[in-house]
Structures are given as structure tokens and as C-alpha cells.
Design an enzyme around this catalytic site. Sequence first.
Site: not given
Ligand SMILES: Nc1ncnc2c1ncn2[C@@H]1O[C@H](COP(=O)(O)OP(=O)(O)OP(=O)(O)O)[C@@H](O)[C@H]1O
Ligand SMILES: O=C(O)[C@H](O)COP(=O)(O)O
Length: 400
Positions: A42, A357
Site C-alpha cells: 500500500r 490489503g
Molecule cells: N479462519 C480464520 N480465522 C481468523 N482469522 C482469519 C481466518 N481466515 C483468515 N483470517 C484472517 O483474516 C485477515 C484478513 O481479513 P480482511 O477481512 O481484513 O481481508 P482483506 O483482504 O485485508 O480486506 P480489507 O482490505 O478489507 O481489510 C488475515 O489477517 C487472516 O489471518
Molecule cells: O484495510 C482496509 O480495507 C482499509 O485500510 C480501510 O480500513 P477500515 O476497514 O478499518 O476502514
Amino acid sequence: MIMKTLDDLLGEGVSGRRVLVRADLNVPFDKANPGVISDDGRARAVLPTLIALRDAGARVIVMSHLGRPKGAPDPKFTLRPVATRLAELLGSSVVFAEDTVGPEAAQTVESLQDGQVLLLENLRFNAGETSKDDAERGAFADQLAAFADFYVDDAFGAVHRKHASVFDVAARLPHYAGGLVLKEVEVLKKVSESPEQPYVVVLGGSKVSDKLAVIQALLPKVDKLLVGGGMCFTFLKAQGHEVGKSLLEDEMVSVCADLLAQADGRIVLPVDVVAATEFSADAAHDVVEASEIPADRLGLDIGPQSTELFASAIAGAKTVFWNGPMGVFELAPFAAGTRGVAEAITKIDGFSVVGGGDSAAAVRTLGLDESAFGHISTGGGASLEYLEGKTLPGVAALEK
Ligand SMILES: Nc1ncnc2c1ncn2[C@@H]1O[C@H](COP(=O)(O)OP(=O)(O)OP(=O)(O)O)[C@@H](O)[C@H]1O
Ligand SMILES: O=C(O)[C@H](O)COP(=O)(O)O
């Protein structure tokens, strides 16, 4: 979409002018080594904007959130390590302001030289940033806007948030879209308006309730919606299965049940999971049926049969959108599901978008070939809400 862009601003001339740049520097940190950034994608993504402004002689004031602190300073979420990384990436110093706003931050801004870059401390250390109250948000935005002559938004990952630094500051300063925001919107527009069929969406990660509304909106448009990661357990519970100590949002179980009923088989859930005794790389773990997770275990990855099931659904797709890892990929024993699904996506004869991310970080940290994906978005929630067809406050603010 009519909005002024960074190129317009550069054309107007910025030498000696103060430019406030909203970036999404919400980077992941190494779970085992606090303070160590595990993926700086990022930060890299916003570099072209920062470099262009710096090299044009602007005084560049960068602002971002990191994590979800509760509106007050919390050392766990300081942006200081990000300032250090940013300086390495820029190849020039980055001044770090210990406060986001207030007299000390103002003084640091005041002392900036032409062509210097400054990073303010985490925006979310201030309740005004995320407040639902327009006046409270506006008061914080006033303080931020007072720092600068112009505002550039290049935080695509945060454009879905109606936050002071994303929405309200734009109304207070001449505003411009950065190159990252423009590129992301262009690609996602294509996928949301005319996805080539079959269209498969893969969802995982941990922000369960954030993503349920998206499932509702995407269901009519997709051929298959594959659900893994921490999200799947609330769905498994809705199917009547016990999920042990796995991530669960109890209050969302009935919403998931409704979604499953509407989906007519298009929501595909894991059939097996890797269940561990605790959230740790050293924990004892086994593959169990998704319907038989022991009470003292938590599911930390989808199992091999599920990975195969998901990979075969992905194989025939012409468009794939993937958001959220299939498991806790940061810990080696629980990375196989994410790797398997990601590899399947790289092989499709079509267009793929990775959003989020952590999903983008997974692609890089698992050593997958980034060029095998059509587009790697810096926005997770933002890209999902774009696909959902929602008006994104950050984009709308730039259009005004
Ligand atoms: N079964 C699980 N239990 C707990 N945590 C999990 C599991 N599977 C995945 N994760 C965690 O989910 C996290 C990512 O979730 P997240 O929803 O933030 O996705 P993202 O791709 O980063 O989307 P965003 O950019 O919206 O944050 C990772 O750190 C991962 O370890
Ligand atoms: O990780 C993300 O999707 C962005 O940085 C926004 O973060 P937030 O879901 O905590 O607003």
C-alpha cells in the site's frame, strides 16, 4: 466521472505550496514481530503521487489511518514505523509529526521545506475522524484543511469511508484525485458494469459483518460465490453446524441463513477445515469435516478438499474477484488454502481482480507471480463496495 486529477494540480504548479495527501498506509504487520511491516504494497502504491509532488517542489503533508484504534492515541497503532519505511521507499527523509492536529503538528507543518514530505500521526487517534456526527467530523476536517492549500486523495482503500480525511476535507480545499484512485476506479468500473460470465467471487478474511451486505448485492450477478476464511464459520453455523472456537458473529447467523436460502446453491462453503487447538503456528491441528469441528478447536484454514472444490469452481470462470484470505496465511500451517485458491485464480483464461490489503499481501508473501493477476487492488472493503454499486463517499467528494 468528472474530477480534477493530480496531473491537473501539477499543471497548475505546486512549488512551495502545501499539499495534503490522504493515503491508505494501513499496512499489515508481522504477527510474530510487532512493529515489523510484513507487506508495504500500500505504501508503494502511493509512491508515484508522493514523488511527483515532492519533485515538483510541493510541501507534502501525508495523512493516513492504521488499524482501528478507538478515537484516542494508542501506541500499538502508531504510524512511526510506516514513516521510516516510506522514507526508505522514497529515498528521502520523511518528517514524522507525533500528533495528527494541534499546535505541535501545526508547528511541524509550518517548518516543512519545499520538496519535503511529512507524515501525520494516525488519523484515528482523533474521534472526529470516524465520527457519525457531521459537526464533530467537520471540526476535525477544519483542523486538517488548515494545514494546506490543496487536497489530493489517493487512498483508494479508504474511499468507502465517510471519514473526515476522506470526505469532509475535500469540501474544504481544492481537491484532486491521485493516480491510484483513478486507476482502481477505472478497472473496477469495468468489472462491475460488464463482468464476462461465468463470474466467480471468492470471499474470505475476518471482517465478517462488513462483507455480508456485499454478498447480498453480488448474489444476483454471480455464478458462484465461494466463502472461506474467518467468514465461513458464521455461514456454517447458519447451516446448523457447531464451529467450536472459530471466528463467529452470532448476531449475523440469521442473515447468513437468509443469504443461503436466497442463493439457490450459488454460495459454496468449505467441506473441510484445518482445525487447531489455538491461534498459533505451533498449535496442534488436523483436517476435520466442516460439519464436525470439535468444541475445543478453531478453524484456521479451509481444508484440502475445499481448496480443490473452490479451485474447480474458479477454473471455468472468465471473471474472478477475490477478497480476503482463505485462512490465517500469515502462519505457515494455515496458508495452504489461500495459496491453492490464489494459484487457481492465476490459471484462469479470463480477468481476475484481487482486492484487499491482506489478500494482496498474501499474493506477495506467498511468493505468487503478481503479473498473473489482472489487477491487484489496494482496497478490500472499498473494492467490494464499488462492485456492490454503492456510491463511495471519497469518490463522490472528489467529483463535486
Ligand atoms: N479462519 C480464520 N480465522 C481468523 N482469522 C482469519 C481466518 N481466515 C483468515 N483470517 C484472517 O483474516 C485477515 C484478513 O481479513 P480482511 O477481512 O481484513 O481481508 P482483506 O483482504 O485485508 O480486506 P480489507 O482490505 O478489507 O481489510 C488475515 O489477517 C487472516 O489471518
Ligand atoms: O484495510 C482496509 O480495507 C482499509 O485500510 C480501510 O480500513 P477500515 O476497514 O478499518 O476502514
